[in-house]
Scaffold this motif. Structure first.
Motif, PDB file in Angstrom:
ATOM      1  N   ALA A  95      -1.352  -6.985 -17.304  1.00 40.81           N
ATOM      2  CA  ALA A  95      -2.657  -7.636 -17.433  1.00 40.81           C
ATOM      3  C   ALA A  95      -3.528  -6.917 -18.438  1.00 40.81           C
ATOM      4  CB  ALA A  95      -3.345  -7.672 -16.073  1.00 40.81           C
ATOM      5  N   GLY A  96      -3.069  -5.764 -18.915  1.00 45.93           N
ATOM      6  CA  GLY A  96      -3.805  -5.088 -19.982  1.00 45.93           C
ATOM      7  C   GLY A  96      -4.171  -3.647 -19.697  1.00 45.93           C
ATOM      8  N   ALA A  97      -3.960  -3.187 -18.450  1.00 45.78           N
ATOM      9  CA  ALA A  97      -4.327  -1.805 -18.166  1.00 45.78           C
ATOM     10  C   ALA A  97      -3.284  -0.863 -18.754  1.00 45.78           C
ATOM     11  CB  ALA A  97      -4.443  -1.592 -16.667  1.00 45.78           C
ATOM     12  N   VAL A  98      -3.739   0.326 -19.080  1.00 49.85           N
ATOM     13  CA  VAL A  98      -2.850   1.358 -19.596  1.00 49.85           C
ATOM     14  C   VAL A  98      -2.038   1.917 -18.426  1.00 49.85           C
ATOM     15  CG1 VAL A  98      -3.212   3.792 -20.095  1.00 49.85           C
ATOM     16  CG2 VAL A  98      -4.027   2.063 -21.678  1.00 49.85           C
ATOM     17  N   SER A  99      -0.817   2.403 -18.680  1.00 49.11           N
ATOM     18  CA  SER A  99       0.043   2.808 -17.558  1.00 49.11           C
ATOM     19  C   SER A  99      -0.619   3.852 -16.665  1.00 49.11           C
ATOM     20  CB  SER A  99       1.394   3.311 -18.062  1.00 49.11           C
ATOM     21  OG  SER A  99       1.242   4.494 -18.812  1.00 49.11           O
ATOM     22  N   PHE A 100      -1.334   4.816 -17.264  1.00 49.53           N
ATOM     23  CA  PHE A 100      -1.933   5.882 -16.468  1.00 49.53           C
ATOM     24  C   PHE A 100      -3.114   5.389 -15.624  1.00 49.53           C
ATOM     25  CE2 PHE A 100       1.107   8.388 -18.079  1.00 49.53           C
ATOM     26  CZ  PHE A 100       0.820   9.450 -18.923  1.00 49.53           C
ATOM     27  N   THR A 101      -3.606   4.194 -15.881  1.00 48.43           N
ATOM     28  CA  THR A 101      -4.669   3.604 -15.060  1.00 48.43           C
ATOM     29  C   THR A 101      -4.082   2.586 -14.097  1.00 48.43           C
ATOM     30  OG1 THR A 101      -6.265   3.890 -16.844  1.00 48.43           O
ATOM     31  CG2 THR A 101      -6.848   2.330 -15.115  1.00 48.43           C
ATOM     32  N   ALA A 102      -3.033   1.884 -14.552  1.00 43.39           N
ATOM     33  CA  ALA A 102      -2.452   0.821 -13.729  1.00 43.39           C
ATOM     34  C   ALA A 102      -1.993   1.332 -12.377  1.00 43.39           C
ATOM     35  CB  ALA A 102      -1.302   0.168 -14.481  1.00 43.39           C
ATOM     36  N   ASN A 106       6.318  25.723 -35.022  1.00 43.45           N
ATOM     37  CA  ASN A 106       5.705  24.503 -35.538  1.00 43.45           C
ATOM     38  C   ASN A 106       5.537  23.421 -34.467  1.00 43.45           C
ATOM     39  OD1 ASN A 106       4.504  23.170 -37.630  1.00 43.45           O
ATOM     40  ND2 ASN A 106       6.405  22.284 -38.414  1.00 43.45           N
ATOM     41  N   LEU A 107       5.135  23.825 -33.266  1.00 40.36           N
ATOM     42  CA  LEU A 107       4.933  22.853 -32.195  1.00 40.36           C
ATOM     43  C   LEU A 107       3.476  22.469 -32.116  1.00 40.36           C
ATOM     44  CD1 LEU A 107       6.963  24.793 -29.509  1.00 40.36           C
ATOM     45  CD2 LEU A 107       7.784  22.869 -30.862  1.00 40.36           C
ATOM     46  N   PHE A 108       3.210  21.250 -31.681  1.00 49.18           N
ATOM     47  CA  PHE A 108       1.822  20.837 -31.479  1.00 49.18           C
ATOM     48  C   PHE A 108       1.669  20.273 -30.071  1.00 49.18           C
ATOM     49  CE2 PHE A 108       2.733  16.324 -31.848  1.00 49.18           C
ATOM     50  CZ  PHE A 108       3.870  16.307 -32.639  1.00 49.18           C
ATOM     51  N   GLU A 109       0.423  20.119 -29.669  1.00 51.08           N
ATOM     52  CA  GLU A 109       0.155  19.663 -28.305  1.00 51.08           C
ATOM     53  C   GLU A 109      -0.414  18.263 -28.317  1.00 51.08           C
ATOM     54  OE1 GLU A 109       1.058  23.370 -27.034  1.00 51.08           O
ATOM     55  OE2 GLU A 109      -0.128  22.257 -25.569  1.00 51.08           O
ATOM     56  N   VAL A 110      -0.196  17.559 -27.219  1.00 51.05           N
ATOM     57  CA  VAL A 110      -0.890  16.292 -27.012  1.00 51.05           C
ATOM     58  C   VAL A 110      -1.650  16.409 -25.704  1.00 51.05           C
ATOM     59  CG1 VAL A 110      -0.593  13.854 -26.415  1.00 51.05           C
ATOM     60  CG2 VAL A 110       0.705  14.840 -28.302  1.00 51.05           C
ATOM     61  N   GLU A 111      -2.902  15.940 -25.761  1.00 48.07           N
ATOM     62  CA  GLU A 111      -3.693  15.900 -24.532  1.00 48.07           C
ATOM     63  C   GLU A 111      -3.728  14.449 -24.077  1.00 48.07           C
ATOM     64  OE1 GLU A 111      -7.593  17.971 -24.666  1.00 48.07           O
ATOM     65  OE2 GLU A 111      -8.249  16.094 -23.737  1.00 48.07           O
ATOM     66  N   ALA A 112      -3.172  14.194 -22.900  1.00 49.85           N
ATOM     67  CA  ALA A 112      -3.075  12.810 -22.435  1.00 49.85           C
ATOM     68  C   ALA A 112      -4.421  12.285 -21.960  1.00 49.85           C
ATOM     69  CB  ALA A 112      -2.069  12.742 -21.285  1.00 49.85           C
ATOM     70  N   ILE A 113      -4.508  10.976 -21.816  1.00 46.10           N
ATOM     71  CA  ILE A 113      -5.698  10.397 -21.183  1.00 46.10           C
ATOM     72  C   ILE A 113      -5.580  10.664 -19.686  1.00 46.10           C
ATOM     73  CG2 ILE A 113      -5.978   8.590 -22.910  1.00 46.10           C
ATOM     74  CD1 ILE A 113      -4.778   6.656 -20.750  1.00 46.10           C
ATOM     75  N   THR A 114      -6.711  10.668 -18.984  1.00 47.66           N
ATOM     76  CA  THR A 114      -6.634  10.919 -17.546  1.00 47.66           C
ATOM     77  C   THR A 114      -6.216   9.660 -16.795  1.00 47.66           C
ATOM     78  OG1 THR A 114      -8.909  10.290 -17.155  1.00 47.66           O
ATOM     79  CG2 THR A 114      -8.487  12.614 -17.630  1.00 47.66           C
ATOM     80  N   GLY A 115      -6.585   8.512 -17.339  1.00 53.92           N
ATOM     81  CA  GLY A 115      -6.303   7.267 -16.639  1.00 53.92           C
ATOM     82  C   GLY A 115      -7.365   6.941 -15.598  1.00 53.92           C
ATOM     83  N   ARG A 116      -8.275   7.888 -15.384  1.00 51.15           N
ATOM     84  CA  ARG A 116      -9.316   7.642 -14.385  1.00 51.15           C
ATOM     85  C   ARG A 116     -10.464   6.867 -15.004  1.00 51.15           C
ATOM     86  NH1 ARG A 116     -11.042  13.026 -11.545  1.00 51.15           N
ATOM     87  NH2 ARG A 116     -12.404  11.517 -10.529  1.00 51.15           N
ATOM     88  N   HIS A 117     -11.180   6.163 -14.129  1.00 47.17           N
ATOM     89  CA  HIS A 117     -12.373   5.444 -14.578  1.00 47.17           C
ATOM     90  C   HIS A 117     -13.440   5.580 -13.528  1.00 47.17           C
ATOM     91  CE1 HIS A 117     -11.000   3.312 -18.166  1.00 47.17           C
ATOM     92  NE2 HIS A 117      -9.825   3.267 -17.585  1.00 47.17           N
ATOM     93  N   ALA A 118     -14.689   5.604 -13.964  1.00 46.44           N
ATOM     94  CA  ALA A 118     -15.799   5.712 -13.023  1.00 46.44           C
ATOM     95  C   ALA A 118     -15.792   4.547 -12.051  1.00 46.44           C
ATOM     96  CB  ALA A 118     -17.121   5.757 -13.787  1.00 46.44           C
ATOM     97  N   SER A 119     -15.440   3.347 -12.532  1.00 48.49           N
ATOM     98  CA  SER A 119     -15.461   2.175 -11.654  1.00 48.49           C
ATOM     99  C   SER A 119     -14.469   2.336 -10.508  1.00 48.49           C
ATOM    100  CB  SER A 119     -15.159   0.914 -12.451  1.00 48.49           C
ATOM    101  OG  SER A 119     -13.938   1.085 -13.142  1.00 48.49           O
ATOM    102  N   LEU A 120     -13.315   2.966 -10.788  1.00 48.90           N
ATOM    103  CA  LEU A 120     -12.330   3.176  -9.729  1.00 48.90           C
ATOM    104  C   LEU A 120     -12.858   4.167  -8.704  1.00 48.90           C
ATOM    105  CD1 LEU A 120      -8.928   3.389 -11.624  1.00 48.90           C
ATOM    106  CD2 LEU A 120      -9.834   1.504 -10.295  1.00 48.90           C
ATOM    107  N   ASP A 121     -13.490   5.222  -9.190  1.00 51.71           N
ATOM    108  CA  ASP A 121     -14.043   6.228  -8.283  1.00 51.71           C
ATOM    109  C   ASP A 121     -15.088   5.605  -7.368  1.00 51.71           C
ATOM    110  OD1 ASP A 121     -14.034   8.963 -10.749  1.00 51.71           O
ATOM    111  OD2 ASP A 121     -12.433   7.951  -9.649  1.00 51.71           O
ATOM    112  N   ILE A 122     -15.922   4.760  -7.942  1.00 49.80           N
ATOM    113  CA  ILE A 122     -16.980   4.118  -7.151  1.00 49.80           C
ATOM    114  C   ILE A 122     -16.374   3.175  -6.116  1.00 49.80           C
ATOM    115  CG2 ILE A 122     -18.933   2.510  -7.240  1.00 49.80           C
ATOM    116  CD1 ILE A 122     -19.553   3.701 -10.019  1.00 49.80           C
TER     117      ILE A 122
END
Lengths: 212, 502
Positions: B189-196, A161-177
């Motif tokens: 400041a509002g960012a999520v930990s995985f982005t901060a 009875n286990l389930f998974e969580v898929e985390a957010i990546t934390g990445r953003h296009a603005s950071l990449d740019i």
């Protein structure tokens, strides 16, 4: 004497735990009775998205528990716990019997006052929950916030009875740019330095000292 | 060789020797060229340390974001210090050939993109690659030491090297403090930990780029000018790469120092990588506190490494090179004993106390090592510095591989074993011997060997006929102070002087 005898085992157990709470200060998980029945909304193997999906937890006292077990229960703490497969080679998620040192259940979903009967709680999977396999555990706490009972959605071996969580990546296009732009600036600066140096080399700075 | 000018001799801000190297070290001065070179080189090196060790204090967040295992984290730690093994050697060569100003600013600008792209890391593989690439920047250590050895006279070179190296290494401690802070500010400041944490990496990257600009525009390679100008004026003959390399590689002292440096500096790098996690996981302190404790290890560099360098110079005044060697061996061995102790103590306060004592001795040993390095070779100074520096990183790689990889040893056991290895690998210092000055266990050669004999042996007769050895001759003369006082040979005239015209 008979009614007192009936009540005494659970009363003694509660007394023992209270004593343990005062003397050692640390509760051992192996001594906690599994007195709560807990179920959670995710299906086995379901993948939940952090920041988007919700988990609904339902709990109640186990019908087979002796009467009066829950007189000391004041709060119920709901926690998201790592399944063994997500603890492999990750010492920071290690299971230890001493609850003060145990790192199995590090994500607090919420706390509710214990009211008896069926209770539910809805939890939005937070954005700092990592990608892993999980189950839900509920701890029953007494008035001094010491664990006195628990229940969980999986079995003792923690593999059903286990389930998974898929985390957010934390990445953003603005950071990449931004990273790309500054990197280009850095490398182009270097090219500029070399060109400046070449031009400087053809007009050497005059000697600062008279030569012998 | 060289042109004859009508200008009067330039007055340097500091007193100088015949090589125009400063004979005093004035910390709070920014005068051209000596002290300015000092300040710019330590600040740029500092920024590289900040970037290389920016990840460790944030590992508890990063490991959750990138789904890393202990093995992944350990591998990345090893990768972060392994790139510099060869980069340091290459940097030594580049300094000998192109000068420290260009060599260091180039490396800094080339590694800045790796710091920036941390913000885009998405897996264990990308994390490891980035830590590997950033680690190359630690080769700026070599340019720092080379630069200081070019600007400062033998009597203060230990101090200059020690302060520049120590204050650069300070970055490894400073980053443990500043990165959790920057992360917290961005998250609040509002960012999520995985982005901060990703955004946080832009700060060290931009600082790094800024220091490269400062080095390029405000500093010069040598007291008399830059390599390129000096070459054009004919004051600095172009040297042959194979000869420079051979000179260093055939000098056994360079190899011994490379090994022993692995067990003071290599250990320091290892601890920079594992200490925050160690306190976080073993003593259950929070991220901020773990960072604080880890920072105090690196921050001891403010005075401990410079202290080692100063101690080397002070000891040398009375006891010469033999004093430098004895002090190096003793201090590093004591560091090893304290390391063994660190793995054994069980309480948080005892751990912190022992760690601070250990950091002082370990870092002082680094300073003491570079009180000896400038004397091993004059012609191949850059390569010897590079070998020693590279050896430091090899020590870090080996130590992390043996004791801090996967789940074989607990961190405490790893630390104790590391201490034992320090004690063993410091023993080879006993074997270092200079004919003109002696070694730890042997007095100088009875055959009246001189400094000129030692340094001129690096040049062939043909090269000497062409006058390439002039700088080495000046250095030999200036290094006579390594005989120490109260030695019968201290005041003896230099015998066996080169018969060739100066």
């Amino acid at each position: 004497m008979a009614p007192a005898l009936n009540a005494s085992p659970s009363f003694l157990v509660v007394l023992l735990f209270a004593f343990l709470g005062f003397s050692s200060g640390n509760v051992l998980f192996s001594t906690l009775p599994r007195t709560l029945v807990v179920s959670a909304s995710p299906q086995p193997g379901q993948v939940l998205k952090a920041g988007e999906d919700k988990i609904t937890v339902t709990w109640s006292l186990n019908g087979t528990a002796p009467a009066g077990t829950d007189t000391s229960y004041k709060t119920v703490q709901l926690k998201l716990c790592y399944a063994p497969v997500s603890q492999v080679d990750r010492a920071w998620r290690k299971t230890k019997d001493d609850l003060a040192k145990d790192k199995t259940c590090t994500h607090l979903m919420g706390s509710r006052p214990y009211e008896g009967g069926n209770q539910t709680y809805e939890y939005l999977v937070q954005k700092d929950v990592p990608t892993a396999s999980y189950f839900v555990r509920a701890y029953a706490l007494d008035g001094s916030k010491v664990q006195v009972g628990f229940g969980q959605t999986t079995d003792k071996a923690k593999d059903t009875n286990l389930f998974e969580v898929e985390a957010i990546t934390g990445r953003h296009a603005s950071l990449d740019i931004a990273a790309s732009c500054f990197s280009a600036f850095s490398v182009l600066s270097l090219a500029g330095f070399f060109m400046a140096e070449k031009r400087r080399g053809s007009h050497p700075t005059p000697s600062p000292v008279a030569n012998m | 060789m060289g042109t004859i000018e009508d200008d009067p001799p330039v007055k340097f801000a500091l007193p100088v020797d015949s090589d125009h190297k400063a004979t005093v070290f004035r910390l709070f001065s920014f005068d051209k060229p000596h002290m300015r070179a000092f300040h710019l080189s330590w600040i740029s090196f500092f920024s590289c340390f900040v970037s290389t060790f920016a990840a460790p204090p944030l590992i508890p967040i990063i490991r959750d974001n990138l789904n890393l295992t202990s093995t992944d984290v350990g591998n990345a730690g090893i990768a972060s210090v392994s790139g510099a093994v060869f980069a340091r050697l290459a940097m030594g060569t580049a300094c000998d050939l192109f000068g420290p100003r260009l060599a260091s600013s180039s490396l800094i600008l080339l590694t800045a993109p790796a710091v920036l792209f941390f913000s885009a890391a998405s897996s264990a593989a990308s994390f490891l690659t980035l830590r590997f690439l950033i680690g190359f920047s630690l080769a700026t250590f070599v340019s720092t030491q080379f630069w200081m050895s070019s600007m400062f006279s033998p009597s203060v070179v230990g101090t200059a090297n020690g302060v520049a190296g120590g204050w650069g290494n300070l970055g490894g401690g400073f980053t443990q403090l500043i990165m959790p802070l920057i992360y917290a500010v961005i998250r609040d400041a509002g960012a999520v930990s995985f982005t901060a944490w990703r955004i946080a990496f832009f700060i060290p990257a931009l600082f790094q780029i800024m220091t490269a600009y400062m080095v390029f525009f405000f500093a010069q390679d040598m007291p008399d000018g830059d390599f390129k100008s000096l070459k054009k004026r004919g004051e600095k003959p172009k040297d042959s790469l194979p000869s420079v390399l051979r000179g260093a590689m055939t000098n056994y002292r360079a190899w011994i120092l490379a090994l022993t440096y692995g067990y003071c500096f290599g250990v320091e790098l290892t601890v920079d990588n594992v200490i925050a996690q160690y306190f976080y996981d073993r003593f259950n302190v929070n991220l901020h506190t773990a960072g604080l404790i880890a920072a105090s290890f690196g921050m001891a560099n403010l005075f401990s490494r410079p202290g080692g360098g100063i101690l080397s110079d002070v000891v040398s005044r009375k006891f010469g090179m033999r004093g430098r060697l004895w002090t190096l061996w003793s201090v590093q061995t004591i560091g090893g004993v304290l390391c063994v102790l660190l793995g054994k103590v069980g309480s948080l306060s005892a751990s912190i106390t022992v760690m601070i004592a250990f950091s002082i001795f370990c870092q002082a040993a680094c300073g003491l090592t570079f009180g000896v390095v400038p004397f091993v070779s004059r012609r191949s100074l850059g390569v010897v510095s590079g070998m020693t520096g590279g050896g430091g990183n090899v020590g870090a790689v080996v130590t992390q591989l043996l004791f801090f990889h996967g789940s074989k040893y607990s961190s405490e056991t790893g630390i104790t074993l590391m201490g034992i290895m320090i004690i063993c690998c410091t023993l080879p210092i006993l074997l270092i011997y200079f004919p003109q000055w002696g070694g730890m266990l042997w007095a100088p050669s009875a055959k009246n060997a001189t400094e000129e004999d030692y340094y001129l042996s690096e040049w062939s007769v043909k090269e000497q006929e062409n006058g390439y050895h002039k700088a080495s001759l000046k250095f030999a003369d200036n290094s006579r102070s390594e005989r120490g006082k109260n030695s019968a040979r201290a005041t003896a005239p230099a015998q066996g002087e080169s018969p060739l015209p100066l």
